[in-house]
Design a protein around this motif. Structure first.
Motif, PDB file in Angstrom:
ATOM      1  N   SER A  17       0.832  -1.209   0.000  1.00  0.00           N
ATOM      2  CA  SER A  17       0.000   0.000   0.000  1.00  0.00           C
ATOM      3  C   SER A  17       0.865   1.257   0.000  1.00  0.00           C
ATOM      4  O   SER A  17       1.993   1.247   0.499  1.00  0.00           O
ATOM      5  CB  SER A  17      -0.893   0.033   1.249  1.00  0.00           C
ATOM      6  OG  SER A  17      -1.779  -1.051   1.284  1.00  0.00           O
ATOM      7  N   ARG A  19       0.111   5.789   0.207  1.00  0.00           N
ATOM      8  CA  ARG A  19      -0.852   6.882   0.301  1.00  0.00           C
ATOM      9  C   ARG A  19      -0.223   8.137  -0.296  1.00  0.00           C
ATOM     10  O   ARG A  19       0.795   8.617   0.195  1.00  0.00           O
ATOM     11  CB  ARG A  19      -1.240   7.156   1.750  1.00  0.00           C
ATOM     12  CG  ARG A  19      -2.391   8.141   1.897  1.00  0.00           C
ATOM     13  CD  ARG A  19      -2.519   8.586   3.321  1.00  0.00           C
ATOM     14  NE  ARG A  19      -3.795   9.237   3.603  1.00  0.00           N
ATOM     15  CZ  ARG A  19      -3.974  10.160   4.529  1.00  0.00           C
ATOM     16  NH1 ARG A  19      -2.955  10.546   5.273  1.00  0.00           N
ATOM     17  NH2 ARG A  19      -5.156  10.693   4.738  1.00  0.00           N
ATOM     18  N   ALA A  49      -8.608   8.561 -10.383  1.00  0.00           N
ATOM     19  CA  ALA A  49      -9.722   8.846  -9.478  1.00  0.00           C
ATOM     20  C   ALA A  49      -9.914  10.349  -9.398  1.00  0.00           C
ATOM     21  O   ALA A  49      -8.959  11.111  -9.544  1.00  0.00           O
ATOM     22  CB  ALA A  49      -9.467   8.278  -8.090  1.00  0.00           C
ATOM     23  N   THR A  59     -17.353  10.798  -6.064  1.00  0.00           N
ATOM     24  CA  THR A  59     -16.095  10.218  -6.528  1.00  0.00           C
ATOM     25  C   THR A  59     -16.281   9.454  -7.836  1.00  0.00           C
ATOM     26  O   THR A  59     -17.383   9.009  -8.166  1.00  0.00           O
ATOM     27  CB  THR A  59     -15.506   9.273  -5.479  1.00  0.00           C
ATOM     28  OG1 THR A  59     -16.468   8.255  -5.179  1.00  0.00           O
ATOM     29  CG2 THR A  59     -15.148  10.015  -4.208  1.00  0.00           C
ATOM     30  N   TYR A  61     -13.878   6.563 -10.272  1.00  0.00           N
ATOM     31  CA  TYR A  61     -12.678   5.741 -10.324  1.00  0.00           C
ATOM     32  C   TYR A  61     -12.545   5.057 -11.678  1.00  0.00           C
ATOM     33  O   TYR A  61     -13.537   4.687 -12.309  1.00  0.00           O
ATOM     34  CB  TYR A  61     -12.719   4.643  -9.258  1.00  0.00           C
ATOM     35  CG  TYR A  61     -12.663   5.151  -7.844  1.00  0.00           C
ATOM     36  CD1 TYR A  61     -13.831   5.374  -7.122  1.00  0.00           C
ATOM     37  CD2 TYR A  61     -11.440   5.392  -7.216  1.00  0.00           C
ATOM     38  CE1 TYR A  61     -13.793   5.839  -5.823  1.00  0.00           C
ATOM     39  CE2 TYR A  61     -11.391   5.853  -5.910  1.00  0.00           C
ATOM     40  CZ  TYR A  61     -12.571   6.071  -5.225  1.00  0.00           C
ATOM     41  OH  TYR A  61     -12.523   6.529  -3.931  1.00  0.00           O
ATOM     42  N   LYS A  66     -10.840   0.397  -9.085  1.00  0.00           N
ATOM     43  CA  LYS A  66     -12.025   0.373  -8.223  1.00  0.00           C
ATOM     44  C   LYS A  66     -11.932  -0.774  -7.223  1.00  0.00           C
ATOM     45  O   LYS A  66     -11.595  -1.903  -7.588  1.00  0.00           O
ATOM     46  CB  LYS A  66     -13.279   0.219  -9.085  1.00  0.00           C
ATOM     47  CG  LYS A  66     -14.449   1.058  -8.637  1.00  0.00           C
ATOM     48  CD  LYS A  66     -15.542   1.081  -9.684  1.00  0.00           C
ATOM     49  CE  LYS A  66     -16.575   2.116  -9.382  1.00  0.00           C
ATOM     50  NZ  LYS A  66     -17.633   2.190 -10.394  1.00  0.00           N
ATOM     51  N   ARG A  68      -9.720  -0.993  -4.942  1.00  0.00           N
ATOM     52  CA  ARG A  68      -8.360  -1.033  -4.393  1.00  0.00           C
ATOM     53  C   ARG A  68      -7.889   0.355  -3.960  1.00  0.00           C
ATOM     54  O   ARG A  68      -7.149   0.482  -2.988  1.00  0.00           O
ATOM     55  CB  ARG A  68      -7.384  -1.585  -5.421  1.00  0.00           C
ATOM     56  CG  ARG A  68      -7.695  -2.994  -5.886  1.00  0.00           C
ATOM     57  CD  ARG A  68      -6.577  -3.552  -6.756  1.00  0.00           C
ATOM     58  NE  ARG A  68      -6.412  -2.779  -7.998  1.00  0.00           N
ATOM     59  CZ  ARG A  68      -5.273  -2.213  -8.371  1.00  0.00           C
ATOM     60  NH1 ARG A  68      -4.194  -2.296  -7.600  1.00  0.00           N
ATOM     61  NH2 ARG A  68      -5.203  -1.554  -9.527  1.00  0.00           N
ATOM     62  N   THR A  70      -8.734   4.473  -2.943  1.00  0.00           N
ATOM     63  CA  THR A  70      -9.751   5.344  -2.365  1.00  0.00           C
ATOM     64  C   THR A  70      -9.258   6.788  -2.392  1.00  0.00           C
ATOM     65  O   THR A  70      -8.165   7.076  -1.882  1.00  0.00           O
ATOM     66  CB  THR A  70     -10.066   4.955  -0.915  1.00  0.00           C
ATOM     67  OG1 THR A  70     -10.511   3.603  -0.869  1.00  0.00           O
ATOM     68  CG2 THR A  70     -11.170   5.851  -0.347  1.00  0.00           C
ATOM     69  N   SER A  72      -9.884  10.720  -1.255  1.00  0.00           N
ATOM     70  CA  SER A  72     -10.565  11.487  -0.210  1.00  0.00           C
ATOM     71  C   SER A  72     -10.007  12.902  -0.205  1.00  0.00           C
ATOM     72  O   SER A  72      -8.988  13.173  -0.859  1.00  0.00           O
ATOM     73  CB  SER A  72     -10.390  10.831   1.158  1.00  0.00           C
ATOM     74  OG  SER A  72      -9.026  10.753   1.512  1.00  0.00           O
ATOM     75  N   GLN A  83      -5.426   6.725  -1.355  1.00  0.00           N
ATOM     76  CA  GLN A  83      -4.995   5.522  -0.652  1.00  0.00           C
ATOM     77  C   GLN A  83      -4.996   4.374  -1.645  1.00  0.00           C
ATOM     78  O   GLN A  83      -6.045   4.058  -2.224  1.00  0.00           O
ATOM     79  CB  GLN A  83      -5.934   5.206   0.519  1.00  0.00           C
ATOM     80  CG  GLN A  83      -5.573   3.940   1.268  1.00  0.00           C
ATOM     81  CD  GLN A  83      -4.244   4.033   1.994  1.00  0.00           C
ATOM     82  OE1 GLN A  83      -3.961   5.052   2.635  1.00  0.00           O
ATOM     83  NE2 GLN A  83      -3.432   2.991   1.910  1.00  0.00           N
ATOM     84  N   ASN A  85      -4.238   0.452  -2.194  1.00  0.00           N
ATOM     85  CA  ASN A  85      -4.034  -0.851  -1.582  1.00  0.00           C
ATOM     86  C   ASN A  85      -3.938  -1.934  -2.654  1.00  0.00           C
ATOM     87  O   ASN A  85      -4.327  -1.718  -3.811  1.00  0.00           O
ATOM     88  CB  ASN A  85      -5.183  -1.170  -0.623  1.00  0.00           C
ATOM     89  CG  ASN A  85      -5.305  -0.180   0.518  1.00  0.00           C
ATOM     90  OD1 ASN A  85      -4.309   0.368   0.994  1.00  0.00           O
ATOM     91  ND2 ASN A  85      -6.525   0.044   0.969  1.00  0.00           N
TER      92      ASN A  85
END
Length: 123
Positions: A17, A19, A49, A59, A61, A66, A68, A70, A72, A83, A85
């Motif tokens: 992961s 960020r 995204a 949102t 994507y 999608k 995996r 995110t 924000s 984020q 992942n």
């Protein structure tokens, strides 16, 4: 002037992961939307995204991320996050932040871009 500064890229193993963060600063009147695009070597830049800033945080994507990734936002800091992942080698690319914003009242929003941050997914 407006600046978008990305951070958080790097080298990660498959399944890991990361960020990403992007801060918008400068002569900003209103931000309408922010998002992330990526460009892999030899490929076109593609949307990863996006998130609305003024319309309730809607949102969007890319199908490939999608579930995996995110996206924000923190409106108080003019910051957007991604984020990521379950990263895959095919996620390797330069990731660019963009924002649609105005610098003064009564003008149409224009698109601004950051300088990009490298994400490499490899074992």
């Amino acid at each position: 002037q407006v600046q978008l500064v990305e951070s958080g890229g790097g080298l990660v193993q498959p399944g890991g992961s990361l960020r990403l963060s992007c801060v918008a600063s400068g002569s900003i009147f209103s931000i309408y939307a922010m998002g992330w695009h990526r460009q892999a070597p030899g490929k076109q830049r593609e949307l990863v995204a996006a998130i609305s800033i003024t319309s309730g945080g809607t949102t969007n994507y890319a199908p490939s991320v999608k579930g995996r990734f995110t996206i924000s936002r923190d409106n108080t800091k003019n910051t957007v996050y991604l984020q990521m992942n379950s990263l895959k080698p095919e996620d390797t690319a330069v990731y660019y932040c963009n924002a649609d914003l105005t610098t003064k009242w009564g003008t149409r929003p224009l698109g601004y871009w950051g300088q990009g941050t490298q994400v490499t997914v490899s074992s």
